[in-house]
Design an enzyme around this catalytic site. Structure first.
Site, PDB file in Angstrom:
ATOM      1  N   ASP A  18      -4.659   3.879  -3.318  1.00 47.96           N
ATOM      2  CA  ASP A  18      -5.676   4.858  -3.691  1.00 47.96           C
ATOM      3  C   ASP A  18      -6.621   5.054  -2.499  1.00 47.96           C
ATOM      4  O   ASP A  18      -6.369   4.547  -1.406  1.00 47.96           O
ATOM      5  CB  ASP A  18      -6.417   4.400  -4.959  1.00 47.96           C
ATOM      6  CG  ASP A  18      -7.134   3.063  -4.789  1.00 47.96           C
ATOM      7  OD1 ASP A  18      -7.354   2.611  -3.639  1.00 47.96           O
ATOM      8  OD2 ASP A  18      -7.483   2.463  -5.820  1.00 47.96           O
ATOM      9  N   ALA A  19      -7.712   5.759  -2.709  1.00 48.66           N
ATOM     10  CA  ALA A  19      -8.641   6.068  -1.619  1.00 48.66           C
ATOM     11  C   ALA A  19      -9.260   4.812  -1.010  1.00 48.66           C
ATOM     12  O   ALA A  19      -9.695   4.838   0.143  1.00 48.66           O
ATOM     13  CB  ALA A  19      -9.740   7.005  -2.123  1.00 48.66           C
TER      14      ALA A  19
END
Length: 135
Positions: A18-19
């Protein structure tokens, strides 16, 4: 008889995270799928050959996953596969994703054998059961 514990190494890439650079939780199911696929391949059975030659496919019918620690970008992870239960048309597989000795995630996945054309349950091919040591 097959070794009771199969291990498949993989590395964590950007696409898995994810980020924040942490593996997205659903990707562990993909890692477990890869592990089961390579376990079958190690037994001499590719998914495509099973479909083509035996008219058999495996489908996931149930999953339970516990997430214990995060995997991160560039981690080396080992996915394990261990047969927990077997039936005439299904297998229950215990799996883990490990980084060294740390268990990152663990799951129990039930896969059912189905006819490739009708998608109805069917017996697991006997030659596959023999390779696992169940025939």
């Amino acid at each position: 008889m097959a070794d009771p514990l199969f291990q498949w190494p993989l590395r964590i890439y950007w696409e898995d995270t994810d980020a924040g650079g942490v593996v997205f939780y659903a990707n562990y199911l993909k890692f477990f799928e890869r592990g089961r696929t390579e376990w079958l391949r190690g037994l001499g059975f590719s998914q495509e050959a099973l479909r083509r030659d035996e008219a058999a496919m495996f489908v996931v019918s149930d999953t339970t996953v516990r997430y214990l620690r995060p995997a991160r970008l560039d981690d080396e992870v080992v996915v394990t596969v261990r047969l927990a239960e077997s039936g005439k048309a299904s297998l229950v597989i215990d799996q883990q994703a490990l980084r060294g000795s740390d268990v990152l995630a663990e799951g129990r996945i039930r896969i059912g054998c189905v006819d490739a054309q009708t998608l109805r349950p069917r017996r697991i091919p006997s030659n596959l059961l023999a390779s696992i040591g169940l025939a």
